[in-house]
Design a protein around this motif. Structure first.
Motif, short mmCIF file in Angstrom:
data_model
loop_
_atom_site.label_atom_id
_atom_site.label_comp_id
_atom_site.label_asym_id
_atom_site.label_seq_id
_atom_site.Cartn_x
_atom_site.Cartn_y
_atom_site.Cartn_z
N TRP A 136 16.20 -13.42 -28.71
CA TRP A 136 15.89 -12.75 -29.97
C TRP A 136 14.81 -13.50 -30.75
CZ3 TRP A 136 16.74 -8.30 -32.45
CH2 TRP A 136 16.47 -8.27 -33.83
N HIS A 137 14.85 -14.82 -30.74
CA HIS A 137 13.91 -15.63 -31.50
C HIS A 137 12.57 -15.85 -30.79
CE1 HIS A 137 16.42 -16.51 -34.93
NE2 HIS A 137 17.42 -16.70 -34.10
N ARG A 142 8.76 -11.18 -27.02
CA ARG A 142 9.12 -9.80 -27.38
C ARG A 142 7.87 -8.96 -27.61
NH1 ARG A 142 13.38 -10.41 -32.15
NH2 ARG A 142 13.04 -8.17 -32.24
N ALA A 143 6.90 -9.52 -28.29
CA ALA A 143 5.65 -8.79 -28.55
C ALA A 143 4.91 -8.51 -27.25
CB ALA A 143 4.77 -9.56 -29.52
N ALA A 144 4.89 -9.50 -26.36
CA ALA A 144 4.19 -9.33 -25.07
C ALA A 144 4.87 -8.25 -24.23
CB ALA A 144 4.14 -10.65 -24.31
N ILE A 145 6.19 -8.23 -24.23
CA ILE A 145 6.91 -7.21 -23.46
C ILE A 145 6.66 -5.82 -24.04
CG2 ILE A 145 9.21 -6.38 -22.81
CD1 ILE A 145 10.06 -9.39 -22.70
N ALA A 146 6.68 -5.71 -25.36
CA ALA A 146 6.41 -4.42 -26.00
C ALA A 146 4.99 -3.95 -25.70
CB ALA A 146 6.65 -4.52 -27.50
N VAL A 155 20.19 -4.99 -27.81
CA VAL A 155 20.38 -6.43 -27.99
C VAL A 155 21.79 -6.79 -27.56
CG1 VAL A 155 20.37 -8.35 -29.63
CG2 VAL A 155 18.76 -6.45 -29.94
N LEU A 156 21.90 -7.75 -26.65
CA LEU A 156 23.21 -8.27 -26.23
C LEU A 156 23.51 -9.45 -27.15
CD1 LEU A 156 22.59 -8.24 -22.37
CD2 LEU A 156 23.73 -6.49 -23.76
N ASP A 169 21.18 -14.34 -28.68
CA ASP A 169 21.14 -12.89 -28.63
C ASP A 169 20.00 -12.53 -27.68
OD1 ASP A 169 23.14 -12.81 -30.54
OD2 ASP A 169 21.83 -12.23 -32.19
N THR A 170 20.27 -11.71 -26.68
CA THR A 170 19.28 -11.34 -25.67
C THR A 170 18.77 -9.93 -25.93
OG1 THR A 170 20.32 -12.78 -24.03
CG2 THR A 170 18.90 -11.03 -23.20
N VAL A 171 17.45 -9.80 -26.06
CA VAL A 171 16.82 -8.49 -26.24
C VAL A 171 16.48 -7.95 -24.85
CG1 VAL A 171 15.00 -7.19 -27.39
CG2 VAL A 171 15.84 -9.33 -28.41
N VAL A 172 16.95 -6.74 -24.57
CA VAL A 172 16.76 -6.11 -23.26
C VAL A 172 15.75 -4.98 -23.37
CG1 VAL A 172 17.90 -4.94 -21.33
CG2 VAL A 172 19.16 -6.64 -22.68
N PHE A 173 14.73 -5.04 -22.52
CA PHE A 173 13.70 -4.01 -22.42
C PHE A 173 13.73 -3.46 -21.00
CE2 PHE A 173 12.16 -6.94 -25.63
CZ PHE A 173 11.48 -6.17 -26.56
N SER A 174 13.15 -2.27 -20.82
CA SER A 174 13.01 -1.76 -19.46
C SER A 174 11.79 -0.86 -19.35
CB SER A 174 14.26 -1.00 -19.01
OG SER A 174 14.41 0.19 -19.77
N ILE A 175 11.36 -0.72 -18.11
CA ILE A 175 10.33 0.24 -17.72
C ILE A 175 10.93 1.03 -16.57
CG2 ILE A 175 8.01 0.54 -16.76
CD1 ILE A 175 7.38 -2.31 -17.89
N ILE A 176 10.87 2.35 -16.66
CA ILE A 176 11.40 3.17 -15.57
C ILE A 176 10.22 3.70 -14.74
CG2 ILE A 176 13.55 3.73 -16.76
CD1 ILE A 176 12.33 6.47 -17.45
N ALA A 177 10.53 4.16 -13.55
CA ALA A 177 9.49 4.56 -12.60
C ALA A 177 8.54 5.60 -13.19
CB ALA A 177 10.13 5.09 -11.32
#
Length: 194
Positions: A136-137, A142-146, A155-156, A169-177
């Motif tokens: 989270w911190h 986070r900005a690079a992933i976005a 957020v976990l 706290d873990t921020v989870v992102f994804s990209i789908i096919a």
């Protein structure tokens, strides 16, 4: 192709080499000066050999596919990345445990790495979803992933206990096919500016 298969990935900016003990000296140099990143698990220079051994053990157990990142421009190894959380039957993988030398941050290296690993996941391995996680911190990550075009899934909270005992706290992102063609175009256009 299976997500665990060792393979060299490359483009005009980076070469991702299957991680080996031969990368230890260069990666120890790349890890210098990264102690500022309290919110991530970047190995100290004297821990690189053990970290490589750990990642190779996980590879041998079929749960991680690790690479050393080599900058084409400098010819030097500048970090590591992996496929982790490999779920071959469901064609799902996480890209993670990535770190870059300070000299490579903010350069063409990170978008080039993501272009290579995401292309491999979606095109060669027929993955249906790629996940990326960060602390989270870790606002920079986070900005690079976005910027990739990944969507934040959630957020976990209190997901992990850090080495110093703090809760992560873990921020989870994804990209789908279905999103990959747009993400690929965005990365390609970003790399044209370098």
């Amino acid at each position: 192709m299976e997500l665990i298969a060792p393979v060299m990935l490359e483009n005009a900016h980076v070469r991702l080499e299957p991680l080996s003990p031969d990368h230890a000296d260069e990666l120890a140099l790349a890890a210098e000066g990264l102690e500022y990143a309290w919110y991530t698990a970047i190995p100290r220079p004297d821990e690189i050999g053990a970290e490589i051994a750990h990642r190779l053990d996980l590879r041998d157990r079929g749960v991680m596919n690790p690479w050393a990142i080599r900058s084409v421009r400098t010819g030097r190894a500048v970090g590591m990345t992996t496929f982790c959380g490999i779920d071959q039957p469901n064609r799902h993988v996480e890209v993670g445990y990535t770190w870059l030398a300070r000299s490579a941050q903010g350069t063409e290296v990170n978008p080039a790495v993501k272009l290579a690993v995401l292309g491999h996941a979606f095109e060669a391995c027929d993955t249906i979803a790629v996940e990326l996680r960060t602390h989270w911190h870790n606002h920079q990550s986070r900005a690079a992933i976005a910027r990739l075009g990944a969507k934040q899934d959630g957020v976990l909270r209190s997901h992990r206990i850090g080495p110093d005992g703090t809760l992560r706290d873990t921020v989870v992102f994804s990209i789908i096919a279905a999103e990959w063609p747009t993400v690929r175009t965005g990365l390609t256009e970003r790399l044209r500016r370098f």
